[in-house]
Scaffold this motif. Structure first.
Motif, short mmCIF file in Angstrom:
data_model
loop_
_atom_site.label_atom_id
_atom_site.label_comp_id
_atom_site.label_asym_id
_atom_site.label_seq_id
_atom_site.Cartn_x
_atom_site.Cartn_y
_atom_site.Cartn_z
N VAL B 771 0.81 -1.20 0.00
CA VAL B 771 0.00 0.00 0.00
C VAL B 771 0.85 1.26 0.00
CG1 VAL B 771 -1.69 1.32 1.30
CG2 VAL B 771 -1.98 -1.14 1.02
N PHE B 772 1.92 1.27 0.85
CA PHE B 772 2.64 2.53 1.04
C PHE B 772 3.89 2.66 0.18
CE2 PHE B 772 0.48 1.85 5.16
CZ PHE B 772 -0.40 2.92 5.06
N VAL B 773 4.57 1.56 -0.08
CA VAL B 773 5.84 1.68 -0.79
C VAL B 773 5.70 1.40 -2.28
CG1 VAL B 773 8.22 0.87 -0.91
CG2 VAL B 773 7.11 1.12 1.31
N PHE B 774 5.02 0.31 -2.60
CA PHE B 774 4.94 -0.06 -4.01
C PHE B 774 3.70 0.50 -4.69
CE2 PHE B 774 7.68 -3.32 -2.19
CZ PHE B 774 8.76 -3.20 -3.05
N ASN B 775 2.84 1.14 -3.90
CA ASN B 775 1.63 1.73 -4.45
C ASN B 775 0.84 0.76 -5.32
OD1 ASN B 775 1.99 4.29 -3.32
ND2 ASN B 775 3.49 4.76 -4.90
N SER B 776 0.75 -0.46 -4.85
CA SER B 776 -0.05 -1.40 -5.63
C SER B 776 -1.15 -1.92 -4.74
CB SER B 776 0.83 -2.54 -6.15
OG SER B 776 1.40 -3.23 -5.07
N GLN B 777 -1.93 -2.85 -5.29
CA GLN B 777 -3.07 -3.33 -4.54
C GLN B 777 -2.64 -4.37 -3.50
OE1 GLN B 777 -6.18 -3.37 -7.37
NE2 GLN B 777 -6.67 -1.75 -5.93
N ALA B 778 -3.27 -4.33 -2.33
CA ALA B 778 -2.94 -5.32 -1.31
C ALA B 778 -3.56 -6.65 -1.68
CB ALA B 778 -3.47 -4.86 0.04
N SER B 779 -2.87 -7.73 -1.33
CA SER B 779 -3.43 -9.05 -1.62
C SER B 779 -2.98 -10.03 -0.54
CB SER B 779 -2.96 -9.54 -2.99
OG SER B 779 -1.55 -9.51 -3.04
N VAL B 780 -3.64 -11.18 -0.48
CA VAL B 780 -3.28 -12.19 0.52
C VAL B 780 -2.34 -13.19 -0.14
CG1 VAL B 780 -4.19 -13.83 2.19
CG2 VAL B 780 -5.58 -11.91 1.45
N HIS B 781 -1.42 -13.77 0.63
CA HIS B 781 -0.43 -14.68 0.06
C HIS B 781 -0.52 -16.03 0.75
CE1 HIS B 781 0.89 -10.54 -0.29
NE2 HIS B 781 1.45 -10.90 -1.42
N PRO B 782 -1.39 -16.91 0.28
CA PRO B 782 -1.57 -18.20 0.95
C PRO B 782 -0.27 -19.01 0.99
CG PRO B 782 -3.00 -17.99 -0.99
CD PRO B 782 -2.25 -16.74 -0.89
N LEU B 783 0.56 -18.82 -0.03
CA LEU B 783 1.81 -19.58 -0.10
C LEU B 783 2.66 -19.38 1.16
CD1 LEU B 783 3.76 -21.26 -1.88
CD2 LEU B 783 4.78 -19.09 -2.58
#
Ligand SMILES: Nc1ncnc2c1ncn2[C@@H]1O[C@H](COP(=O)(O)OP(=O)(O)O)[C@@H](O)[C@H]1O
Ligand SMILES: [Mg+2]
Lengths: 227, 819
Positions: B771-783
């Motif tokens: 959210v703050f550094v890469f300015n991209s969408q947040a997502s969940v990482h099941p891996l």
């Protein structure tokens, strides 16, 4: 016999803070020890003998009262000054030897002389180790030596700085009888030959009896044992 | 030889100094290698992007370039070239065409190359030289519009030129998608003779510069204060938002990786220092009983630490340099251009890491040690109270400072620090409860399970600390893995192999059908057609834009220039609705443009479209994927507002190599249609992304190795205690298999908890980073939730068992007496 005062203690108290609260280990100790005397401190375990010995040797700062070594007061001195006095007057032998595990026997014995910048440190150490009968184990590490051998190295180290006073805290406590005897013999020999004052904590009655005086530690108080 | 060094040499034999030295070497070399490598990559990106700018730096001006600018460039030994671009009418025998013409001096382009060809619509060969006087290069497009061929003559103003090449690509040409028209290049020497530039013409002057970085930045410092409104300083990374974005994210990643390396090395140093100090406690106390003064001890240890630092820094720098050379040489096979040499000035970073680690972790402990009374150490039952919390706080602050220096900012370090603090608290709480539970579930000492779980609770504080270290390292690993896969997936998604590489503009409604037929015949994939009407925002909420932004600078893009407006029934590919209702009868604004102009739903904009003024509320906010190469629009209007205006249509297409020639030929039936080929830019971006992905994987690998070393150090730091206990158990009759099983359970449980908590922490961190550094969408990482516990259990118990393997064979007797 010369009767210079080697150690003088007045109203010595010591309190430590532990997690269960303040604990007063020494409660007003007064005593005097003359030069070249041998003194045994006896008493039950936990009565404060080691603490007293440590304070006499300036290894810690007492809470109140005074400790004098040859008229020099420990109390109120900086750690720097106390270390210098220790280096000058004091040798110490511990119940659990306290050799530096990373150093060989000879290197352990060289330490006091090296600290004073003595160039002859190695030679002197060799002589001392020979005196304690370990000339064949010079380069062994402490964990390669038996308890008795380790304590002999510790004694050689204690005498390396030509101390005027030798403190020994249960020097035979961790040793079998035979080794114990050997250590005692060594201590008294050196006491006699170099005129060293010997202050020793012991549980061993026989050993205590060999000393000029016996002091009894009990509940933080010190009394002279009448002979 | 002085006492210090004799003591040191003897210590060296015992391995304690070596452990600390090793930690220092790991610290310095990881940070150095990553720092140097990042530097080289940055230089390399800069060079690649320089090819798109045709220079390292560029100053753009609306007025003629002052002579001092060139004098200064010469004074700083910078190479320079000039370019003057303007729009002018070009004439051939019986046709004329408005064209984008640039005149360039000798030496242009300073970076990159022209692509030119001898056949119409050819793919081009590179040329690093500009046209000779008397020559002109015209784009195939312009040639077909003017109906000229190589060898024909064209007129510009009062001068006549011979067409000698077809221009395929001008390295410095604008990549801005809508600013195209047929183009041509000529030599600057001929410009005066044309007499086309008269006072008041709209002309863009550029001074292109190339040379040493230091000289360039000195030039920048010199020129920036002098620039007026119509003048701009440009760096390669500003150029082309997509590349800038891609490289920016990669830099963020590498910076993040470097920061994590700093933290890991901090942890390694903290562990090794604590061990070093613990093991020297006795030494200090004994030396004190022998009359060593604090001053002497201070000197001895300061000298020791300093020597250690020198040795560690030198070895670390050497290894660090070697590692980055190794990475670079592995990459060199994959990279299109050789990596530039790293800047030696970057080396200080590794040295600073070593110095700060020593300062914050070793010195406070050491100085505390020297003050401690020897009696409290030598009493068999006395505990030494090292003020460790305070020391770790100092250490933590040191690491924070280092990260700030490293990343040249506070955001990333703050996120990391907050996360680590939260994790520490969490680990303490959860760990305590879990160990306690484990203890109460099992009692007795008959199985390895019972012994293992019981000892977790018994040595609570050291185990919690170890759990924290494990958690941190695993968490950092997971974060990196997460970020890496996010980034790469993001890039691949942004630029699929068949991303559109051509745009068609100026298409009239009645041409659409036949163009569709032509492209379908060639099997060329095509986006939807978007109608395009030009208009300018003149008021926001009833206030005129000039009043809102009296100075030209700082004007949001939305107001700055005439915009391409469109309408559409559906929101369109690559667009995503973030607020409002797309189908409502109002404006749909791109999110970043809206943010820049401080607009939100309900605000009203007044737009001038060819003299007609309309006012509409904002009814939806969209995000636009600028990397998608689809036609994208800042402002979309309702159909009702635009349908009566004459519109051009725009579409994007993917044309592969084989379809190119026939496509260009087919398009020559539509001379008024403009074609923009962004394939080269696209290829460049794709190659950069390819390199970046590989670089990132290598860096990740390096950091993971460093992480494994730290884990090993951490296991070792408590191993002695565990083994002593193991030896006791064996003396009491336990088989060594039981002791091993107990160790396995203990380490496995630690690893499992660490893995779970690390996954949680990593997920939280990734959220913050995305959210703050890469300015991209947040997502969940099941891996991560799988990887965390698996890494935890497998790696830690393997390391633990491996580290204790040799010692388990040793007779217990030796262990008991030797420690
Ligand atoms: N630094 C300390 N902190 C807490 N308790 C201490 C400390 N030093 C000594 N004690 C306690 O004071 C008492 C006396 O200790 P010590 O002098 O070693 O006795 P002794 O040598 O006669 O057995 C013991 O109960 C010991 O646990
Ligand atoms: Mg005692």
């Amino acid at each position: 016999m010369a009767s210079n005062t080697a150690i003088k203690v007045s109203n010595l108290t010591h309190t430590v803070t532990s997690n269960t609260g303040d604990l007063t280990i020494l409660k007003g100790i007064n005593m005097e020890i003359k030069e070249s005397e041998s003194v045994a401190i006896v008493g039950s375990s936990g009565s404060g003998k080691s603490t007293l010995l440590g304070l006499l040797a300036g290894l810690d700062v007492n809470t109140s009262g005074e400790v004098f070594l040859y008229d020099q007061a420990f109390s109120g001195q900086s750690e720097e000054r106390r270390a210098l006095i220790r280096g000058e007057y004091v040798g110490f032998v511990f119940q659990s030897f306290h050799l530096l595990p990373s150093l060989q026997a000879i290197e352990n014995v060289m330490l006091p002389a090296e600290l004073k910048g003595d160039k002859e440190a190695r030679k002197k150490a060799e002589v001392l180790l020979e005196k304690v009968g370990l000339s064949h184990r010079l380069t062994h590490y402490p964990n390669q030596l038996s308890g008795g051998e380790q304590q002999r190295v510790a004694i050689a180290r204690a005498f390396a700085s030509n101390p005027k006073i030798l403190f020994a805290d249960e020097p035979t406590g961790n040793l079998d009888e035979e080794n114990g005897k050997l250590i005692i013999k060594l201590l008294f020999e050196l006491n006699q030959s170099q005129g060293t004052t010997l202050v020793m904590v012991t549980h061993d009655n026989e050993l205590a009896k060999m000393c000029d005086r016996q002091l009894v530690m009990s509940a933080g108080q010190l009394t002279e044992k009448s002979l | 030889m002085s006492f210090t060094f004799r003591l040191m040499l003897r210590d060296l034999r015992s391995g304690d100094l070596l452990t600390l030295l090793l930690a220092l070497v790991i610290s310095v070399s990881t940070v150095t290698s990553i720092g140097l490598f990042i530097d080289r990559l940055q230089l390399s990106f800069e060079q690649e992007s320089a090819n798109l700018l045709a220079a390292d730096r560029l100053v753009r001006s609306d007025d003629e370039l002052p002579d001092e600018w060139k004098v200064k460039a010469e004074a700083l030994s910078l190479r320079y070239a000039e370019r003057i671009s303007f729009t002018t009418m070009m004439f051939a025998d019986n046709s004329l065409q408005l064209s984008q013409l640039s005149a360039v001096t000798e030496g242009y382009p300073l970076k990159g190359a022209y692509l030119v060809d001898d056949t119409l619509f050819g793919t081009g060969q590179s040329s690093t030289e500009a046209p000779q006087p008397g020559e002109i290069w015209v784009s195939s497009r312009l040639a077909s519009l003017l109906n000229v061929q190589i060898g024909n003559q064209v007129d510009v103003g009062d001068a006549t030129f011979t067409v000698t090449k077809y221009l395929v690509r001008d390295p410095g040409s604008s990549t801005s998608a809508f600013a195209i028209s047929p183009r041509a290049v000529m030599n600057m020497a001929d410009l005066a003779a044309t007499n086309v530039i008269i006072p008041g013409s709209r002309v863009r002057y550029s001074l292109l510069l190339a040379g040493e970085r230091a000289a360039l930045s000195e030039y920048e410092d010199w020129i920036t204060p002098q620039l007026n409104e119509g003048q701009r300083w440009q760096t390669p990374t500003q150029r082309g938002e997509r590349i800038g974005d891609t490289i920016g994210r990669a830099e963020s990643f590498l910076l993040l990786a470097g920061t994590l390396a700093v933290i890991m090395s901090g942890v390694a140093m903290a562990l090794a220092s604590a061990r070093f100090v613990k093991r020297h406690l006795m030494q200090v106390a004994i030396l004190k009983t022998l009359g060593a003064t604090p001053k002497l001890l201070g000197k001895v240890f300061f000298q020791q630490l300093f020597t250690l630092f020198l040795a560690g820094a030198l070895i670390g720098l050497g290894i660090g340099w070697a590692i980055q050379e190794l990475i670079a040489s592995i990459l060199s096979g994959l990279m299109s251009t050789a990596l530039p040499e790293p800047s030696v000035s970057r080396l200080w970073l590794g040295v600073a890491t070593g110095a700060i680690s020593m300062l914050v972790f070793c010195l406070p402990l050491m100085s505390h040690l020297i003050k401690i009374s020897p009696l409290s150490v030598l009493q068999p039952n006395a505990k030494v109270e090292l003020n460790t919390v305070f020391i770790y706080v100092i250490g933590f602050m040191g690491m924070y400072g280092l990260m700030c220096v490293y990343t040249n900012g506070f955001l990333l370090p703050s996120i990391m620090t907050a996360a680590i603090s939260a994790i520490a608290l969490f680990v303490a709480g959860i760990g305590w409860m879990a160990f306690k539970l484990g203890r109460s579930l099992t009692s007795g000492a008959t199985s390895g399970w019972q012994i293992g779980l019981a000892s977790l609770y018994r040595r609570l504080v050291p185990n919690l600390f170890q759990l924290l270290v494990f958690t941190l390292i695993i968490m950092l690993t997971l974060i990196l893995i997460g970020v890496k896969s996010n980034l790469i997936a993001d890039w691949q998604q942004q630029l699929p192999e068949d991303a559109p590489n051509h745009y068609l503009f100026n298409v009239q409604a009645e041409q659409i059908e036949s163009i569709n037929d032509a492209t379908d015949a060639l099997n060329v994939p095509r986006s939807d057609w978007y109608p395009m009407v030009r208009g300018r925002v003149i008021e926001a909420n009833g206030e005129s834009v000039e009043a809102l932004y009296p100075e030209e600078r700082g004007e949001p893009e939305l107001y700055e220039r005439e915009l391409n407006l469109t309408w559409s029934d559906s929101i369109g590919k690559g667009n995503e609705l973030v607020a409002g209702d797309f189908s409502a009868n109002g404006l749909s604004v791109e999110q970043k443009a809206a943010q820049e102009a401080k607009l939100s739903l309900g605000d009203e904009l007044t737009i001038n479209i060819g003299g007609n003024i309309i006012t509409l509320p904002i009814t939806s906010i969209r995000t636009v994927d600028w990397g998608s190469m689809q036609p994208n629009f800042y402002l979309m209007l309702p159909k009702s507002a635009l349908e009566d205006y004459p519109a051009n249509f725009v579409s994007s297409l993917f044309i592969d190599e084989t379809a190119a020639q026939p496509f260009y030929k087919a398009m020559s039936q539509f001379p008024t249609v403009s074609i923009l080929n962004v394939g080269d830019i696209l290829k460049q971006i794709q190659s950069i992304i390819g390199q970046l992905s590989k670089a990132i994987q290598l860096v990740l690998f390096c950091i993971l190795s460093a992480g494994a070393l730290v884990l090993l150090a951490s296991v070792r730091s408590t191993l002695e205690e565990r083994l002593e206990e193991g030896a006791l158990l064996r003396v009491l009759g336990a088989k060594s298999a039981l002791v091993r099983q107990a160790l396995l359970v203990e380490f496995g449980a630690l690893g499992f908890f660490a893995g779970i908590i690390a996954a949680l922490g990593a997920e939280a961190c990734l959220f913050g980073l995305q959210v703050f550094v890469f300015n991209s969408q947040a997502s969940v990482h099941p891996l991560l939730w799988v990887l965390g516990p698996v890494i935890g259990v497998c790696v830690i118990s393997t390391i633990g068992i491996f580290a204790s393997r040799t010692v388990l064979k040793v007779p217990p007797m030796l262990l008991l007496r030797g420690l």
